[in-house]
Design a protein around this motif. Structure first.
Motif, PDB file in Angstrom:
ATOM      1  N   TRP A 125     106.071-109.363  45.451  1.00 29.41           N
ATOM      2  CA  TRP A 125     107.285-108.879  44.796  1.00 29.41           C
ATOM      3  C   TRP A 125     107.031-107.848  43.716  1.00 29.41           C
ATOM      4  N   ALA A 126     105.790-107.783  43.212  1.00 24.60           N
ATOM      5  CA  ALA A 126     105.479-106.850  42.143  1.00 24.60           C
ATOM      6  C   ALA A 126     105.158-105.445  42.642  1.00 24.60           C
ATOM      7  N   GLU A 127     105.277-105.208  43.923  1.00 29.36           N
ATOM      8  CA  GLU A 127     105.045-103.889  44.486  1.00 29.36           C
ATOM      9  C   GLU A 127     106.309-103.045  44.327  1.00 29.36           C
ATOM     10  N   PRO A 128     106.282-102.011  43.490  1.00 30.12           N
ATOM     11  CA  PRO A 128     107.510-101.249  43.211  1.00 30.12           C
ATOM     12  C   PRO A 128     108.170-100.637  44.444  1.00 30.12           C
ATOM     13  N   THR A 129     107.402-100.311  45.477  1.00 32.49           N
ATOM     14  CA  THR A 129     107.970 -99.652  46.651  1.00 32.49           C
ATOM     15  C   THR A 129     108.881-100.560  47.453  1.00 32.49           C
ATOM     16  N   ARG A 130     108.914-101.839  47.157  1.00 27.35           N
ATOM     17  CA  ARG A 130     109.779-102.773  47.869  1.00 27.35           C
ATOM     18  C   ARG A 130     111.199-102.801  47.308  1.00 27.35           C
ATOM     19  N   TYR A 131     111.462-102.052  46.276  1.00 32.85           N
ATOM     20  CA  TYR A 131     112.776-102.032  45.640  1.00 32.85           C
ATOM     21  C   TYR A 131     113.474-100.707  45.904  1.00 32.85           C
ATOM     22  N   ASN A 132     114.767-100.768  46.197  1.00 33.96           N
ATOM     23  CA  ASN A 132     115.518 -99.606  46.635  1.00 33.96           C
ATOM     24  C   ASN A 132     116.211 -98.851  45.512  1.00 33.96           C
ATOM     25  N   HIS A 133     116.640 -99.566  44.473  1.00 27.96           N
ATOM     26  CA  HIS A 133     117.401 -98.960  43.384  1.00 27.96           C
ATOM     27  C   HIS A 133     116.785 -99.330  42.049  1.00 27.96           C
ATOM     28  N   TRP A 134     116.775 -98.369  41.142  1.00 32.23           N
ATOM     29  CA  TRP A 134     116.163 -98.531  39.828  1.00 32.23           C
ATOM     30  C   TRP A 134     117.079 -98.035  38.719  1.00 32.23           C
ATOM     31  N   GLY A 135     117.007 -98.719  37.587  1.00 32.65           N
ATOM     32  CA  GLY A 135     117.670 -98.236  36.395  1.00 32.65           C
ATOM     33  C   GLY A 135     116.809 -97.212  35.678  1.00 32.65           C
ATOM     34  N   GLN A 136     117.341 -96.689  34.582  1.00 32.60           N
ATOM     35  CA  GLN A 136     116.651 -95.628  33.837  1.00 32.60           C
ATOM     36  C   GLN A 136     115.620 -96.164  32.849  1.00 32.60           C
ATOM     37  N   GLY A 137     115.663 -97.440  32.546  1.00 32.83           N
ATOM     38  CA  GLY A 137     114.731 -98.054  31.627  1.00 32.83           C
ATOM     39  C   GLY A 137     115.258 -98.142  30.210  1.00 32.83           C
ATOM     40  N   THR A 138     114.771 -99.134  29.468  1.00 33.66           N
ATOM     41  CA  THR A 138     115.111 -99.299  28.064  1.00 33.66           C
ATOM     42  C   THR A 138     113.842 -99.659  27.297  1.00 33.66           C
ATOM     43  N   GLN A 139     113.655 -99.042  26.132  1.00 35.84           N
ATOM     44  CA  GLN A 139     112.420 -99.201  25.367  1.00 35.84           C
ATOM     45  C   GLN A 139     112.436-100.485  24.558  1.00 35.84           C
ATOM     46  N   VAL A 140     111.355-101.248  24.666  1.00 39.38           N
ATOM     47  CA  VAL A 140     111.125-102.433  23.841  1.00 39.38           C
ATOM     48  C   VAL A 140     109.845-102.206  23.043  1.00 39.38           C
ATOM     49  N   THR A 141     109.950-102.285  21.725  1.00 41.77           N
ATOM     50  CA  THR A 141     108.806-102.106  20.851  1.00 41.77           C
ATOM     51  C   THR A 141     108.653-103.343  19.973  1.00 41.77           C
ATOM     52  N   VAL A 142     107.487-103.971  20.028  1.00 41.25           N
ATOM     53  CA  VAL A 142     107.200-105.173  19.250  1.00 41.25           C
ATOM     54  C   VAL A 142     106.131-104.811  18.225  1.00 41.25           C
ATOM     55  N   SER A 143     106.515-104.781  16.962  1.00 37.14           N
ATOM     56  CA  SER A 143     105.602-104.339  15.913  1.00 37.14           C
ATOM     57  C   SER A 143     106.063-104.883  14.567  1.00 37.14           C
ATOM     58  N   SER A 144     105.105-105.203  13.705  1.00 37.43           N
ATOM     59  CA  SER A 144     105.423-105.668  12.374  1.00 37.43           C
ATOM     60  C   SER A 144     105.627-104.500  11.428  1.00 37.43           C
TER      61      SER A 144
END
Length: 128
Positions: free
Chosen positions: A109-128
């Motif tokens: 399931w972790a193979e990206p080519t098996r997915y047909n539609h994608w969102g644009q992405g959202t940034q997550v930053t974890v930092s003190s």
């Protein structure tokens, strides 16, 4: 038009929580397998979780097991990723994606080519 739109990313301190959402339009999310992926600078896209058919059929990568929870809201045609106990290593752009049911999440399931539609992405930053 088929679209996926992620939201909810931001800056959070280590140990904090964020809830990401992925809203679909032009198709029904519940008719597809859903995957969340992430990509950090200089690294390839990494599978985070895959779920299909029901919440019971949910598979997480080991690094987020016990900290992240994927779920769906059928009425809103939206899926969510609740992220708890965030670590700096979780910093990445997070994407949602859909693929064909029957089954997808059982293996590979972790193979990206098996997915047909994608969102644009959202940034997550974890930092003190």
């Amino acid at each position: 038009q088929v679209q996926l739109v992620e939201s909810g990313g931001g800056l959070v301190q280590p140990g904090g929580s964020l809830k990401l959402s992925c809203a679909a339009s032009g198709f029904t999310l519940d008719d597809y397998a859903v995957g969340w992926f992430r990509q950090a600078p200089g690294k390839e896209r990494e599978g985070v979780v895959c779920f299909e058919y029901s919440d019971e059929n949910t598979y997480y990568t080991d690094s987020v097991q016990g900290r992240f929870i994927a779920s769906r809201d059928i009425a809103k045609n939206t899926v969510t990723l609740q992220m708890n106990g965030l670590k700096p290593e979780d910093t990445a752009v997070y994407f949602c994606a859909t693929g064909i049911l029957g089954p997808l999440c059982l293996s590979g399931w972790a193979e990206p080519t098996r997915y047909n539609h994608w969102g644009q992405g959202t940034q997550v930053t974890v930092s003190s």
